[in-house]
Design an enzyme around this catalytic site. Structure first.
Site, PDB file in Angstrom:
ATOM      1  N   CYS A   1     -31.146  56.973 -27.650  1.00  0.00           N
ATOM      2  CA  CYS A   1     -31.873  55.944 -27.948  1.00  0.00           C
ATOM      3  C   CYS A   1     -31.395  55.095 -28.878  1.00  0.00           C
ATOM      4  O   CYS A   1     -30.846  54.417 -28.464  1.00  0.00           O
ATOM      5  CB  CYS A   1     -33.469  56.171 -28.001  1.00  0.00           C
ATOM      6  SG  CYS A   1     -34.187  56.852 -26.500  1.00  0.00           S
TER       7      CYS A   1
HETATM    8  N1  LIG Z   1     -34.138  61.753 -25.092  1.00  0.00           N
HETATM    9  C1  LIG Z   1     -35.031  60.390 -25.278  1.00  0.00           C
HETATM   10  O1  LIG Z   1     -35.560  61.419 -26.302  1.00  0.00           O
HETATM   11  C2  LIG Z   1     -35.856  59.594 -24.140  1.00  0.00           C
HETATM   12  C3  LIG Z   1     -36.592  58.637 -24.869  1.00  0.00           C
HETATM   13  C4  LIG Z   1     -37.094  57.834 -25.317  1.00  0.00           C
HETATM   14  C5  LIG Z   1     -36.171  57.554 -23.530  1.00  0.00           C
HETATM   15  N2  LIG Z   1     -35.529  57.336 -23.600  1.00  0.00           N
HETATM   16  C6  LIG Z   1     -35.241  56.985 -22.153  1.00  0.00           C
HETATM   17  O2  LIG Z   1     -35.611  57.443 -20.660  1.00  0.00           O
HETATM   18  C7  LIG Z   1     -33.922  57.178 -20.132  1.00  0.00           C
HETATM   19  C8  LIG Z   1     -34.092  59.125 -19.379  1.00  0.00           C
HETATM   20  O3  LIG Z   1     -33.259  59.956 -20.862  1.00  0.00           O
HETATM   21  P1  LIG Z   1     -32.975  61.332 -20.503  1.00  0.00           P
HETATM   22  O4  LIG Z   1     -32.830  61.394 -22.300  1.00  0.00           O
HETATM   23  O5  LIG Z   1     -34.212  61.721 -20.317  1.00  0.00           O
HETATM   24  O6  LIG Z   1     -31.903  61.699 -19.900  1.00  0.00           O
HETATM   25  P2  LIG Z   1     -31.466  62.807 -19.219  1.00  0.00           P
HETATM   26  O7  LIG Z   1     -29.715  62.393 -19.507  1.00  0.00           O
HETATM   27  O8  LIG Z   1     -31.846  64.123 -20.233  1.00  0.00           O
HETATM   28  O9  LIG Z   1     -32.221  62.703 -17.445  1.00  0.00           O
HETATM   29  C9  LIG Z   1     -31.934  61.979 -17.088  1.00  0.00           C
HETATM   30  C10 LIG Z   1     -31.928  62.363 -15.596  1.00  0.00           C
HETATM   31  O10 LIG Z   1     -31.840  61.978 -14.578  1.00  0.00           O
HETATM   32  C11 LIG Z   1     -30.226  62.429 -13.878  1.00  0.00           C
HETATM   33  N3  LIG Z   1     -29.596  61.177 -12.706  1.00  0.00           N
HETATM   34  C12 LIG Z   1     -28.560  60.570 -12.899  1.00  0.00           C
HETATM   35  N4  LIG Z   1     -28.659  59.549 -12.304  1.00  0.00           N
HETATM   36  C13 LIG Z   1     -29.713  60.284 -10.998  1.00  0.00           C
HETATM   37  C14 LIG Z   1     -29.678  59.826  -9.888  1.00  0.00           C
HETATM   38  N5  LIG Z   1     -29.277  58.330  -8.923  1.00  0.00           N
HETATM   39  N6  LIG Z   1     -31.058  60.849  -9.178  1.00  0.00           N
HETATM   40  C15 LIG Z   1     -31.504  61.428  -9.843  1.00  0.00           C
HETATM   41  N7  LIG Z   1     -31.009  61.512 -11.055  1.00  0.00           N
HETATM   42  C16 LIG Z   1     -29.916  60.674 -11.459  1.00  0.00           C
HETATM   43  C17 LIG Z   1     -29.408  63.284 -14.083  1.00  0.00           C
HETATM   44  O11 LIG Z   1     -29.089  64.406 -13.915  1.00  0.00           O
HETATM   45  C18 LIG Z   1     -30.559  63.935 -15.458  1.00  0.00           C
HETATM   46  O12 LIG Z   1     -30.750  64.742 -15.369  1.00  0.00           O
HETATM   47  C19 LIG Z   1     -33.265  56.610 -20.438  1.00  0.00           C
HETATM   48  O13 LIG Z   1     -32.969  55.192 -20.424  1.00  0.00           O
HETATM   49  C20 LIG Z   1     -32.996  57.145 -22.369  1.00  0.00           C
HETATM   50  O14 LIG Z   1     -32.624  55.737 -22.775  1.00  0.00           O
HETATM   51  C21 LIG Z   1     -35.181  58.660 -23.727  1.00  0.00           C
END
Ligand SMILES: NC(=O)c1ccc[n+]([C@@H]2O[C@H](COP(=O)([O-])OP(=O)(O)OC[C@H]3O[C@@H](n4cnc5c(N)ncnc54)[C@H](O)[C@@H]3O)[C@@H](O)[C@H]2O)c1
Length: 444
Positions: free
Chosen positions: A283
């Site tokens: 983030c």
């Molecule tokens: N990790 C955090 O603390 C956090 C906090 C707030 C917001 N976010 C935001 O949330 C979003 C997701 O982050 P995250 O940390 O969960 O990521 P992550 O990498 O942990 O998870 C994302 C998942 O999406 C899957 N994926 C990728 N492409 C895909 C597709 N086309 N179809 C289906 N699945 C697909 C991946 O395989 C993975 O399992 C990002 O935009 C991030 O900035 C993350």
């Protein structure tokens, strides 16, 4: 003042609201990571049938076997939901058609040129658009620049001929989950929702209201997108400021940690931020650049964001300078020195390595000729410099083997007194040795 005209809710919207309120709606979560999996589990615990969609077959298989791979999500919850049929996972996106509501939480990284890489969002929404049908609610949760929902997603979904606000409902709702936070989680962190139309907002709010404690509607997806970027830019800029102060205090021979603690006694108008080895995670190091990119496209230069990025990005190099100074105390050069990096996760008590400044510190020290090992109970092994390296045990004997130890992540379970006692020298980037006085310590 223009008079607000109330748009009548379509029968489709009424039906969907009823399905949500009676928990009969079928829910889909696309992207089962740090954000998507906790959400899927919360919705399952609320009594909905939830289907998780991911392209990662290993993750899908683990979930199908009732196993959690996310530290904050207990396997017991996943197992219970999988066994009761409330949670399933699949790589078959044609099942999206059966869903009444779809939340998308896929990654939003930066490209090599540090521009937004929305390719994961586009790929996910190509599936959503292919299977879109009347009566579906679609919510994007991935952090992204203001305008993504209206300018990128809405045209993709509208191509189907279905009408937003009447046939299908589209909203943006930023995710604020804070991995490893024992107090705040998906359920009790207030959720902001901005729909493309008032009905879209209403339906989105109703979905989250079924399980989350507080839902905050806003007037548009762009406001909701901007909320998240304000929050993360706020953190990045304040961390940048305090990192600069740390460098300044070093020159002025003032203890920055003591200054912050004393300043934090002010009961109003001040919020403490702490210096450190640099930004990490998915983030704070990334999201502000989504905003500066969008601002640049409108001819606006986001100077605070760029400056904070510059200061924070320099911190790992600063830590390496500190290592060099610490070694110098014992007439050692960096080249050939054995250095132990203590903690590689980007913050305390979690297992996430993404964008971790420890990796930059290790890489810079390696390039300077130091021999690097690391220890981290949350990260038993990882790929570094083309090979798999393993966490070394933290014992008096192992600590004695290194010329310098660098506390890069302050996991609670590290034995800090022993680290100080048995190390030849310690660079403390987190004030983990607060209150300890020793010539061995070099503070940030
Ligand atoms: N990790 C955090 O603390 C956090 C906090 C707030 C917001 N976010 C935001 O949330 C979003 C997701 O982050 P995250 O940390 O969960 O990521 P992550 O990498 O942990 O998870 C994302 C998942 O999406 C899957 N994926 C990728 N492409 C895909 C597709 N086309 N179809 C289906 N699945 C697909 C991946 O395989 C993975 O399992 C990002 O935009 C991030 O900035 C993350």
């Amino acid at each position: 003042m223009p008079r607000k005209t109330r748009v009548r809710r379509s029968a489709t919207a009424d039906r969907l609201l009823h399905k949500i309120q009676s928990r009969k709606a079928q829910l889909g979560v696309v992207g089962l990571g740090y954000v998507g999996l906790p959400l899927a589990v919360e919705l399952g615990l609320a009594g909905f049938e939830v289907t998780g969609f991911d392209i990662n077959e290993k993750r899908v298989a683990e979930l199908q076997h009732g196993k959690s791979y996310i530290q904050d999500v207990p396997t017991a919850d996943v197992r219970k939901l999988v066994r009761s049929g409330k949670l399933t996972a699949t790589t078959d996106f044609s099942k999206l058609r059966k869903m009444d509501a779809i939340n998308v939480a896929v990654p939003t990284p930066l490209s090599k040129m540090r521009d937004p890489d929305v390719s994961y969002i586009v790929a996910a929404f190509e599936h959503v658009a292919r299977y879109l049908r009347a009566g579906q609610l679609v919510i994007l949760e991935s952090t992204t620049y203001p305008g993504t929902t209206d300018e990128l997603i809405l045209p993709m979904l509208s191509k189907t001929g279905l009408k937003v606000g009447q046939d299908f409902f589209l909203a943006f709702s930023p995710e604020r989950v804070d991995p490893g936070n024992p107090k705040f989680n998906t359920r009790n962190i207030p959720k902001v929702v901005g729909g493309v139309t008032p009905t879209c907002t209403e339906v989105g709010v109703e979905l989250y209201r079924q399980r989350l404690e507080t839902v905050v509607p806003v007037s548009s997806p762009s406001v909701a997108e901007m909320v998240k970027l304000l929050e993360n830019t706020f953190r990045s800029v304040n961390i940048g400021l305090v990192n600069e102060l740390a460098l300044m205090c070093d020159r002025l021979k003032v203890d920055v940690w003591e200054v912050i603690d004393a300043a934090a006694t002010k009961p109003f108008g001040f919020m403490p931020f702490y210096p450190g080895p640099g930004l990490g995670g998915h983030c704070i190091p990334i999201d502000p650049f989504y905003l500066s990119w969008k601002a640049r496209a409108s001819g606006f230069e986001a100077r605070f964001i760029e400056l904070a990025g510059h200061v924070n990005g320099h911190m790992p190099e600063h830590v390496v300078e500190r290592v060099s100074e610490n070694l110098n105390l014992r007439r050692k050069a960096v080249r050939g020195a054995k250095v132990l990096v203590i903690g590689v996760a980007y913050k305390a008590d979690i297992d996430d390595l993404r964008e971790s400044p420890s990796l930059d510190i290790m890489e810079t020290l390696r390039k300077k000729g130091a021999k690097i090992d690391y220890t981290d109970p949350f990260v038993p092994k990882f790929e570094f410099a083309g090979r798999t390296i393993k966490s070394v045990p933290l014992t008096p004997a192992s600590l004695k083997r290194y010329d310098c130890a660098v506390i890069a992540t302050a996991h609670k379970q590290f034995p800090y007194s022993a680290i100080l006692r048995y190390s030849k020298g310690v660079v403390d980037t987190r004030n983990a040795l607060k209150g300890k006085v020793s010539k061995k310590i070099t503070r940030l």
